[in-house]
Design a protein around this motif. Structure first.
Motif, PDB file in Angstrom:
ATOM      1  N   GLY A 198       0.800  -1.224   0.000  1.00 53.76           N
ATOM      2  CA  GLY A 198       0.000   0.000   0.000  1.00 53.76           C
ATOM      3  C   GLY A 198       0.830   1.270   0.000  1.00 53.76           C
ATOM      4  N   PHE A 199       2.129   1.161  -0.326  1.00 56.86           N
ATOM      5  CA  PHE A 199       3.029   2.311  -0.269  1.00 56.86           C
ATOM      6  C   PHE A 199       3.173   3.042  -1.598  1.00 56.86           C
ATOM      7  CE2 PHE A 199       5.428  -0.211   3.179  1.00 56.86           C
ATOM      8  CZ  PHE A 199       4.473   0.133   4.125  1.00 56.86           C
ATOM      9  N   ALA A 200       2.802   2.407  -2.692  1.00 56.63           N
ATOM     10  CA  ALA A 200       2.934   3.022  -4.017  1.00 56.63           C
ATOM     11  C   ALA A 200       1.969   2.321  -4.972  1.00 56.63           C
ATOM     12  CB  ALA A 200       4.369   2.897  -4.534  1.00 56.63           C
ATOM     13  N   PHE A 201       1.765   2.958  -6.105  1.00 58.95           N
ATOM     14  CA  PHE A 201       0.982   2.328  -7.162  1.00 58.95           C
ATOM     15  C   PHE A 201       1.587   2.688  -8.502  1.00 58.95           C
ATOM     16  CE2 PHE A 201      -1.056   6.403  -6.338  1.00 58.95           C
ATOM     17  CZ  PHE A 201      -1.318   6.914  -7.598  1.00 58.95           C
ATOM     18  N   ARG A 202       1.199   1.934  -9.525  1.00 53.23           N
ATOM     19  CA  ARG A 202       1.653   2.198 -10.888  1.00 53.23           C
ATOM     20  C   ARG A 202       0.611   3.050 -11.594  1.00 53.23           C
ATOM     21  NH1 ARG A 202       2.265  -3.253 -10.207  1.00 53.23           N
ATOM     22  NH2 ARG A 202       4.405  -3.993 -10.048  1.00 53.23           N
ATOM     23  N   ASP A 203       1.098   3.936 -12.431  1.00 51.91           N
ATOM     24  CA  ASP A 203       0.213   4.795 -13.221  1.00 51.91           C
ATOM     25  C   ASP A 203       0.814   4.910 -14.614  1.00 51.91           C
ATOM     26  OD1 ASP A 203      -1.961   6.408 -13.736  1.00 51.91           O
ATOM     27  OD2 ASP A 203      -1.130   8.182 -12.766  1.00 51.91           O
ATOM     28  N   THR A 204      -0.027   5.053 -15.610  1.00 53.12           N
ATOM     29  CA  THR A 204       0.486   5.220 -16.976  1.00 53.12           C
ATOM     30  C   THR A 204       0.637   6.697 -17.291  1.00 53.12           C
ATOM     31  OG1 THR A 204      -1.754   5.132 -17.878  1.00 53.12           O
ATOM     32  CG2 THR A 204      -0.505   3.072 -17.844  1.00 53.12           C
ATOM     33  N   CYS A 205       1.574   6.960 -18.152  1.00 51.60           N
ATOM     34  CA  CYS A 205       1.826   8.328 -18.596  1.00 51.60           C
ATOM     35  C   CYS A 205       0.699   8.751 -19.528  1.00 51.60           C
ATOM     36  CB  CYS A 205       3.178   8.375 -19.315  1.00 51.60           C
ATOM     37  SG  CYS A 205       3.566   9.993 -20.013  1.00 51.60           S
ATOM     38  N   PRO A 206       0.064   9.893 -19.275  1.00 50.15           N
ATOM     39  CA  PRO A 206      -1.046  10.319 -20.136  1.00 50.15           C
ATOM     40  C   PRO A 206      -0.604  10.629 -21.567  1.00 50.15           C
ATOM     41  CG  PRO A 206      -0.566  11.983 -18.466  1.00 50.15           C
ATOM     42  CD  PRO A 206       0.301  10.809 -18.178  1.00 50.15           C
ATOM     43  N   ASP A 207       0.654  11.047 -21.743  1.00 47.04           N
ATOM     44  CA  ASP A 207       1.148  11.398 -23.073  1.00 47.04           C
ATOM     45  C   ASP A 207       1.707  10.197 -23.836  1.00 47.04           C
ATOM     46  OD1 ASP A 207       0.535  14.025 -22.402  1.00 47.04           O
ATOM     47  OD2 ASP A 207       2.560  14.403 -21.636  1.00 47.04           O
ATOM     48  N   ASP A 208       2.148   9.182 -23.097  1.00 46.23           N
ATOM     49  CA  ASP A 208       2.779   8.018 -23.712  1.00 46.23           C
ATOM     50  C   ASP A 208       2.313   6.794 -22.938  1.00 46.23           C
ATOM     51  OD1 ASP A 208       4.376   6.047 -24.765  1.00 46.23           O
ATOM     52  OD2 ASP A 208       6.272   6.931 -24.126  1.00 46.23           O
ATOM     53  N   LYS A 209       1.352   6.095 -23.456  1.00 42.89           N
ATOM     54  CA  LYS A 209       0.762   4.953 -22.749  1.00 42.89           C
ATOM     55  C   LYS A 209       1.771   3.850 -22.455  1.00 42.89           C
ATOM     56  CE  LYS A 209      -3.306   6.718 -22.634  1.00 42.89           C
ATOM     57  NZ  LYS A 209      -3.704   7.406 -21.449  1.00 42.89           N
ATOM     58  N   ARG A 210       2.928   3.877 -23.119  1.00 43.82           N
ATOM     59  CA  ARG A 210       3.958   2.883 -22.829  1.00 43.82           C
ATOM     60  C   ARG A 210       4.709   3.237 -21.555  1.00 43.82           C
ATOM     61  NH1 ARG A 210       7.461   3.442 -27.866  1.00 43.82           N
ATOM     62  NH2 ARG A 210       6.782   5.554 -27.450  1.00 43.82           N
ATOM     63  N   GLY A 211       4.691   4.504 -21.180  1.00 43.20           N
ATOM     64  CA  GLY A 211       5.407   4.953 -19.990  1.00 43.20           C
ATOM     65  C   GLY A 211       4.641   4.609 -18.721  1.00 43.20           C
ATOM     66  N   VAL A 212       5.319   3.989 -17.777  1.00 43.16           N
ATOM     67  CA  VAL A 212       4.706   3.621 -16.506  1.00 43.16           C
ATOM     68  C   VAL A 212       5.432   4.356 -15.388  1.00 43.16           C
ATOM     69  CG1 VAL A 212       4.174   1.722 -14.930  1.00 43.16           C
ATOM     70  CG2 VAL A 212       4.071   1.360 -17.404  1.00 43.16           C
ATOM     71  N   TYR A 213       4.647   4.902 -14.486  1.00 46.16           N
ATOM     72  CA  TYR A 213       5.174   5.635 -13.345  1.00 46.16           C
ATOM     73  C   TYR A 213       4.937   4.863 -12.056  1.00 46.16           C
ATOM     74  CZ  TYR A 213       5.727   9.927 -16.042  1.00 46.16           C
ATOM     75  OH  TYR A 213       6.139  10.867 -16.948  1.00 46.16           O
ATOM     76  N   ALA A 214       5.824   5.056 -11.105  1.00 40.91           N
ATOM     77  CA  ALA A 214       5.597   4.625  -9.731  1.00 40.91           C
ATOM     78  C   ALA A 214       5.218   5.890  -8.968  1.00 40.91           C
ATOM     79  CB  ALA A 214       6.855   4.012  -9.137  1.00 40.91           C
ATOM     80  N   VAL A 215       4.142   5.806  -8.203  1.00 41.87           N
ATOM     81  CA  VAL A 215       3.622   6.962  -7.470  1.00 41.87           C
ATOM     82  C   VAL A 215       3.481   6.572  -6.005  1.00 41.87           C
ATOM     83  CG1 VAL A 215       1.745   8.649  -7.327  1.00 41.87           C
ATOM     84  CG2 VAL A 215       2.289   7.577  -9.536  1.00 41.87           C
ATOM     85  N   ILE A 216       4.004   7.399  -5.113  1.00 38.42           N
ATOM     86  CA  ILE A 216       3.925   7.101  -3.681  1.00 38.42           C
ATOM     87  C   ILE A 216       2.523   7.429  -3.163  1.00 38.42           C
ATOM     88  CG2 ILE A 216       4.736   9.363  -2.883  1.00 38.42           C
ATOM     89  CD1 ILE A 216       6.403   7.793  -0.751  1.00 38.42           C
TER      90      ILE A 216
END
Length: 148
Positions: free
Chosen positions: A87-105
């Motif tokens: 429960g410390f982070a989640f993955r999110d996709t980049c709105p401009d590039d759907k291939r880009g994945v972010y880690a978000v705290i």
């Protein structure tokens, strides 16, 4: 002969590097044990949370996070998976590039990092002090501390 000073320098460099590695292993072991025991997270998780806390918008592309914590792509994917499960982070996709994945705290991840930060600082200083009190590593610790 010109090879003799180079050989001596290489030997000296190897000895120095050996001391740095010994110091690194000592400090990492202490940090890992304390973070796991007191906060239920590993050192890699702590470092990832720290990177995310410091990042703009509290998020980083997975590759950027991998670079910052010194892991490969597959290792950071597993790391973020562990952070997600906790429960410390989640993955999110980049709105401009759907291939880009972010880690978000998450807020919970931010709180766990805040709780663990003091332990990390205390154990780091203690481990360096302990290592610095040994004849073998005293000069290495002193050199690192005076370089900052």
């Amino acid at each position: 002969m010109t090879t003799m000073p180079q050989a001596t320098a290489a030997s000296s460099d190897q000895a120095l590097w050996g001391k740095v590695l010994t110091l690194h292993a000592h400090v990492e072991r202490q940090l890992t044990q304390a973070l796991q025991r007191k906060h239920g997270i590993g050192l890699s998780e702590f470092r990832a949370l720290e990177c995310l806390v410091q990042a703009k918008d509290s998020e980083l592309r997975m590759q950027d996070l991998a670079d910052k914590v010194g892991l490969g792509q597959s290792s950071v994917t597993r790391l973020v998976g562990r952070l997600f499960s906790a429960g410390f982070a989640f993955r999110d996709t980049c709105p401009d590039d759907k291939r880009g994945v972010y880690a978000v705290i998450t807020d919970e991840g931010r709180q766990r990092y805040t709780d663990a930060r003091g332990t990390y600082s205390e154990v780091l200083s203690s481990a360096l002090n302990t290592a610095g009190a040994t004849a073998h590593l005293a000069g290495t610790v002193q050199a690192l501390r005076s370089a900052s």
